[in-house]
Write a protein that holds these residues in place. Structure first.
Motif, PDB file in Angstrom:
ATOM      1  N   GLN A 109      -8.684  -6.016  -2.270  1.00  0.00           N
ATOM      2  CA  GLN A 109      -8.713  -5.451  -0.924  1.00  0.00           C
ATOM      3  C   GLN A 109      -7.298  -5.415  -0.356  1.00  0.00           C
ATOM      4  O   GLN A 109      -6.406  -6.146  -0.799  1.00  0.00           O
ATOM      5  N   TRP A 110      -7.107  -4.528   0.610  1.00  0.00           N
ATOM      6  CA  TRP A 110      -5.829  -4.455   1.305  1.00  0.00           C
ATOM      7  C   TRP A 110      -5.830  -5.454   2.448  1.00  0.00           C
ATOM      8  O   TRP A 110      -6.756  -5.488   3.255  1.00  0.00           O
ATOM      9  N   LYS A 111      -4.776  -6.250   2.499  1.00  0.00           N
ATOM     10  CA  LYS A 111      -4.670  -7.272   3.532  1.00  0.00           C
ATOM     11  C   LYS A 111      -3.443  -6.998   4.404  1.00  0.00           C
ATOM     12  O   LYS A 111      -2.442  -6.461   3.920  1.00  0.00           O
ATOM     13  N   PRO A 112      -3.520  -7.391   5.684  1.00  0.00           N
ATOM     14  CA  PRO A 112      -2.407  -7.057   6.588  1.00  0.00           C
ATOM     15  C   PRO A 112      -1.164  -7.908   6.320  1.00  0.00           C
ATOM     16  O   PRO A 112      -1.250  -9.091   5.980  1.00  0.00           O
ATOM     17  N   THR A 142       3.123 -12.587   3.693  1.00  0.00           N
ATOM     18  CA  THR A 142       1.799 -12.481   3.098  1.00  0.00           C
ATOM     19  C   THR A 142       1.143 -13.857   3.150  1.00  0.00           C
ATOM     20  O   THR A 142       1.750 -14.825   3.617  1.00  0.00           O
ATOM     21  N   GLN A 156       2.701  -2.225   5.504  1.00  0.00           N
ATOM     22  CA  GLN A 156       1.885  -2.891   6.512  1.00  0.00           C
ATOM     23  C   GLN A 156       0.685  -3.596   5.894  1.00  0.00           C
ATOM     24  O   GLN A 156       0.030  -4.403   6.558  1.00  0.00           O
ATOM     25  N   GLU A 157       0.410  -3.277   4.603  1.00  0.00           N
ATOM     26  CA  GLU A 157      -0.702  -3.910   3.901  1.00  0.00           C
ATOM     27  C   GLU A 157      -0.297  -4.182   2.455  1.00  0.00           C
ATOM     28  O   GLU A 157       0.562  -3.491   1.903  1.00  0.00           O
ATOM     29  N   TYR A 158      -0.884  -5.211   1.856  1.00  0.00           N
ATOM     30  CA  TYR A 158      -0.648  -5.525   0.447  1.00  0.00           C
ATOM     31  C   TYR A 158      -1.987  -5.797  -0.239  1.00  0.00           C
ATOM     32  O   TYR A 158      -2.967  -6.174   0.397  1.00  0.00           O
ATOM     33  N   TRP A 159      -2.021  -5.609  -1.543  1.00  0.00           N
ATOM     34  CA  TRP A 159      -3.258  -5.691  -2.317  1.00  0.00           C
ATOM     35  C   TRP A 159      -3.469  -7.113  -2.828  1.00  0.00           C
ATOM     36  O   TRP A 159      -2.600  -7.702  -3.478  1.00  0.00           O
ATOM     37  N   LYS A 201       0.823  -1.209   0.000  1.00  0.00           N
ATOM     38  CA  LYS A 201       0.000   0.000   0.000  1.00  0.00           C
ATOM     39  C   LYS A 201       0.854   1.255   0.000  1.00  0.00           C
ATOM     40  O   LYS A 201       0.548   2.236  -0.694  1.00  0.00           O
TER      41      LYS A 201
END
Length: 802
Positions: A369-372, A395, A362-365, A357
């Protein structure tokens, strides 16, 4: 002046004491190392190896151990706990340093022993999730009561040996590197299994293939990198029907070939380095019972990578080899069955490009949706330096090995900004497989045992008194066609793995009509006969073709027939391509020296024998020709060159292929020009005379100490090649040759390059090396009960409970 001299003498003494008690990289602390009381002198020979009676805390009943003339322990216990306790104790006595070194390497802890020289190696091991996956597998194994009991008993046995050591008795390498053994744990057993998975499956060509696709497009990739080779003899004979209803195959995303980004590169799979195994039905043998051979090819080292043992207790009597530090027998036999393994080489490791992101990561697409991101802090202790805290990002695919702004371990060979999806991260209970296989009485028991084996996937060959079989068994992801051949999109759920191929639907064949089974890391099964995609990068067909050629001709096979096969130096590579290469030469234009080289090659029988010169000439010529054809279009630092199979086909059938032209020169090169130019280069530089041209010398094979310590390895003068059954190439080759004759009384023969002891001062350190080079097999002493007392087991130990 007197005081000045006294002060200088004192300072010099202090400096000397400091230097003698401090390690400098791999150089030991010379004070303790040279000490006559605790130094390396104490790690001398064990020629006085005699019968003993030992009292050990932790045993439940007395254990009898008989050592044969090769110092192989035959362990007779009254229960499983004592059996594996004794195996742990005896293995540690022979190979404690090796066990600890391998598990430190797997866990990314070598810097604790050596220093900052291995820091990046340790970081890499942590970054690919070796310790995290080992912990998950340990939980799985310990959830099974039988596996837990075996691991606990083995670990207790190792620690019983460690607890009785004083510094003066430490193995040589501990003194050299100036450290002490630490307690053994069950996690180390899990780490050894992960190390095996890494060695067999920790490679991928995804990045180079992606670069090739971007540069040349799908048509060229399909032409030069086909999913199935031009020549192949699959493990499961072509035309073998399946007897199952396959699962639905995931659809291939429409945008699969589009949008590939340029990336750094990862390690390329070595071609044609693998293993052999085979079995032949009783109808083709002299005694009417099946014969089995197992011949795993691995990196050769001293101490040997295998430890030999016989394990006997109620319900088990098995003999074979195992990686030191793991309980049971990995490759071997019991009174009813025999088995061996080769690496499948399926595509079970993929890289997913991750879109974070922001710079906080701290988040990936993924899936719109963005996931932690899960963050794991790895603590790496460095000998003589500061402790490093390294944060690894996880991830749902797996760990991100390196971030885009980081320098990978091998510059240009490891992807950045990608998450690793790998079957080694998935949990099964491989130890349970070994426990059950060691006790199996028939094929049904054997197949049931394999259902808990995940990684690495192996071609398990099997024989009993009536049956032969081979099973390409492991955890195979359910993929769409060519999924994982290129880098994958970590944000698209269609690119995720979609489950697993059922264990009862893996490639397999029982008692084929041709009367034999075999594997040499080639394609497990023809795509025409199998619904699932396993990958496209298997070993070439040459070793399997030679194995099958020899097995098909056998009608009265004996164990010696298999021994001779294992030493077969013939190669299909020059047989297939050398006559065409010679025809393309402008022979009248050759000089007298070049004519001699021509005649030497033209009269060659394609045997890579150690004392022959033609193998050296051919290999040098072939390598120069391949380099001349591919280097301008596929530079090794950016692209994967087409396989040897594809190049042979091109030379034989495509005389006007575009790839012969060197795009970096103004003129247009042709195949005849390249063949003639490279031939003259090798003929003029090498000639046909001199000991340095003998294949056994020119190939530069050797066996090194596991920690690369100078002076503790040996040069080898042996035949064979990467494409021969005797696949000795460099420091990679046959690590355990075994032949088993089934029947009412199973008999077996074997040899490995080394010996039982890990002590360089022991006569059992490398006592089998010369026999291994010459192809001699030793009959393996297989005792039926503790009452058997052959003369070759004059040394006996009794282990008694405290």
């Amino acid at each position: 002046m007197k005081w000045v001299r006294a002060i200088l003498a004192t300072l010099l003494t202090l400096a000397l004491v400091y230097a003698l008690n401090r390690t400098f990289g791999i150089v030991p602390a010379l004070g303790p190392f040279l000490s006559p009381y605790e130094g390396f002198w104490r790690s001398g020979s064990d020629d006085d190896f005699t019968s003993e009676e030992l009292t050990l805390a932790g045993l439940k009943a007395p254990v009898q151990v008989r050592f044969d003339s090769l110092r192989v322990p035959h362990i007779f216990a009254q229960n499983d706990h004592d059996l594996y306790f004794a195996q742990g104790y005896l293995t540690a006595k022979d190979r404690l340093w090796q066990m600890e070194f391998m598990t430190h390497a797997a866990a990314g802890r070598l810097s604790e022993l050596i220093g900052e020289q291995t820091l990046e190696m340790d970081r890499y091991q942590r970054r690919i999730g070796m310790v995290a996956s080992a912990r998950k597998s340990l939980e799985k194994m310990q959830a099974d009561p039988q596996s837990k009991a075996v691991m606990d008993a083995y670990t207790a046995g190792v620690n019983a040996y460690i607890d009785q050591l004083s510094p003066r008795d430490y193995p040589f390498e501990y003194k050299l590197l100036h450290y002490a053994p630490e307690p053994w744990t069950t996690l180390k057993i899990a780490l050894l299994l992960k190390m095996l998975a890494q060695d067999m499956t920790g490679y991928s060509d995804d990045l180079r293939m992606t670069n090739t696709l971007r540069k040349y497009g799908p048509a060229v990739v399909k032409d030069l990198f086909p999913n199935y080779p031009f020549r192949e003899e699959p493990i499961v004979p072509a035309g073998t029907p399946t007897n199952f209803t396959p699962l639905p195959i995931p659809p291939s995303p429409a945008e699969f070939m589009a949008g590939m980004a340029s990336h750094t590169l990862e390690r390329q799979k070595p071609e044609n380095l693998g293993s052999n195994n085979w079995a032949i039905t009783g109808a083709r043998t002299a005694n009417g019972y099946p014969l089995l051979a197992s011949d795993p090819h691995l990196n050769l080292s001293l101490p040997s990578i295998w430890h030999v043992v016989q394990l006997h207790a109620p319900g088990i009597n098995t003999y074979g080899v195992i990686i030191p530090g793991a309980p049971g027998v990995g490759i071997g036999f019991n009174e009813r069955i025999a088995w061996g393994m080769t690496n499948v080489g399926a595509d079970v490791l993929d890289w997913y490009e991750i879109r974070f992101k922001d710079q906080k990561r701290q988040e990936y697409w993924h899936d719109n949706q963005w996931k932690p991101v899960r963050r794991v802090v790895e603590k790496i202790n460095v000998k003589g330096g500061e402790t490093l805290l390294d944060t690894v990002l996880y991830t749902h695919h797996g760990p991100v090995a390196y971030l885009p702004n980081e320098e990978p371990l091998r510059s240009g060979n490891t992807p950045t900004g990608h998450a690793l999806r790998w079957t080694a991260h998935d949990t099964q209970n491989e130890l349970k497989t070994l426990i059950l296989v060691n006790r199996a009485a028939n094929y049904q028991d054997f197949r049931k045992a394999l259902t808990t084996w995940a990684a690495p996937a192996f071609n398990f060959v099997f024989a009993d008194a009536r049956n032969i079989a081979i099973v390409s068994n492991g955890l195979f992801p359910l993929k769409w066609q060519e999924q994982g051949k290129f880098l994958l999109d970590g944000s698209n759920p269609a690119h995720d793995w979609h489950g697993w191929i059922p264990m009862d639907q893996v490639p397999q064949v029982l008692n084929p009509q041709r009367g034999f089974v075999s594997s040499a890391n080639q394609t497990p099964v023809s795509p025409k006969d199998y619904p699932y995609y396993l990958g496209s990068s298997f070993a070439g067909y040459e070793r399997s073709a030679r194995i099958n050629q020899r097995l098909a001709a056998m009608t009265q096979a004996t164990p010696d027939s298999f021994r001779l096969m294992q030493m077969d130096n013939y190669s299909f590579v020059p047989r297939n391509v050398l006559p065409t290469m010679l025809k393309l030469l402008d022979q009248p234009a050759l000089s007298e020296k070049q004519q001699k080289v021509y005649q030497t090659l033209a009269s060659w029988n394609y045997q890579f024998d150690a004392d022959k010169i033609p193998p050296s000439l051919f290999e040098e010529w072939w390598q120069r020709l391949a380099h001349a054809i591919w280097v301008d279009d596929f530079p090794q630092d950016k692209f994967k060159a087409p396989t040897r199979d594809r190049l042979v086909q091109m030379i034989l059938a495509e005389p006007n292929a575009r790839w012969y032209d060197d795009v970096t020169t103004p003129q247009k090169e042709t195949l005849p020009q390249l063949v003639n130019r490279t031939f003259k280069q090798i003929a003029d530089s090498l000639g046909t005379e001199g000991d340095q041209l003998k294949w056994g010398t020119a190939k530069n094979s050797n066996i090194r100490h596991m920690a690369q310590l100078p002076g503790f390895g040996e040069k080898l003068f042996s035949g064979g090649s990467a494409n021969s059954i005797n696949a000795l190439n460099g420091s990679h080759g046959p690590s355990w040759r075994m032949v088993v004759q089934m029947g009412p009384q199973v008999q077996a023969w074997g040899v490995y390059p080394g010996g039982q002891s890990g002590n360089p001062g022991s006569r059992f350190y490398d006592n089998l090396l010369n026999d291994w080079q010459s192809g001699k097999l030793h009959q393996l002493l297989f005792l039926r009960s503790a009452a058997d007392r052959p003369a070759t087991t004059s040394v006996q130990w009794t282990l008694k409970q405290h």
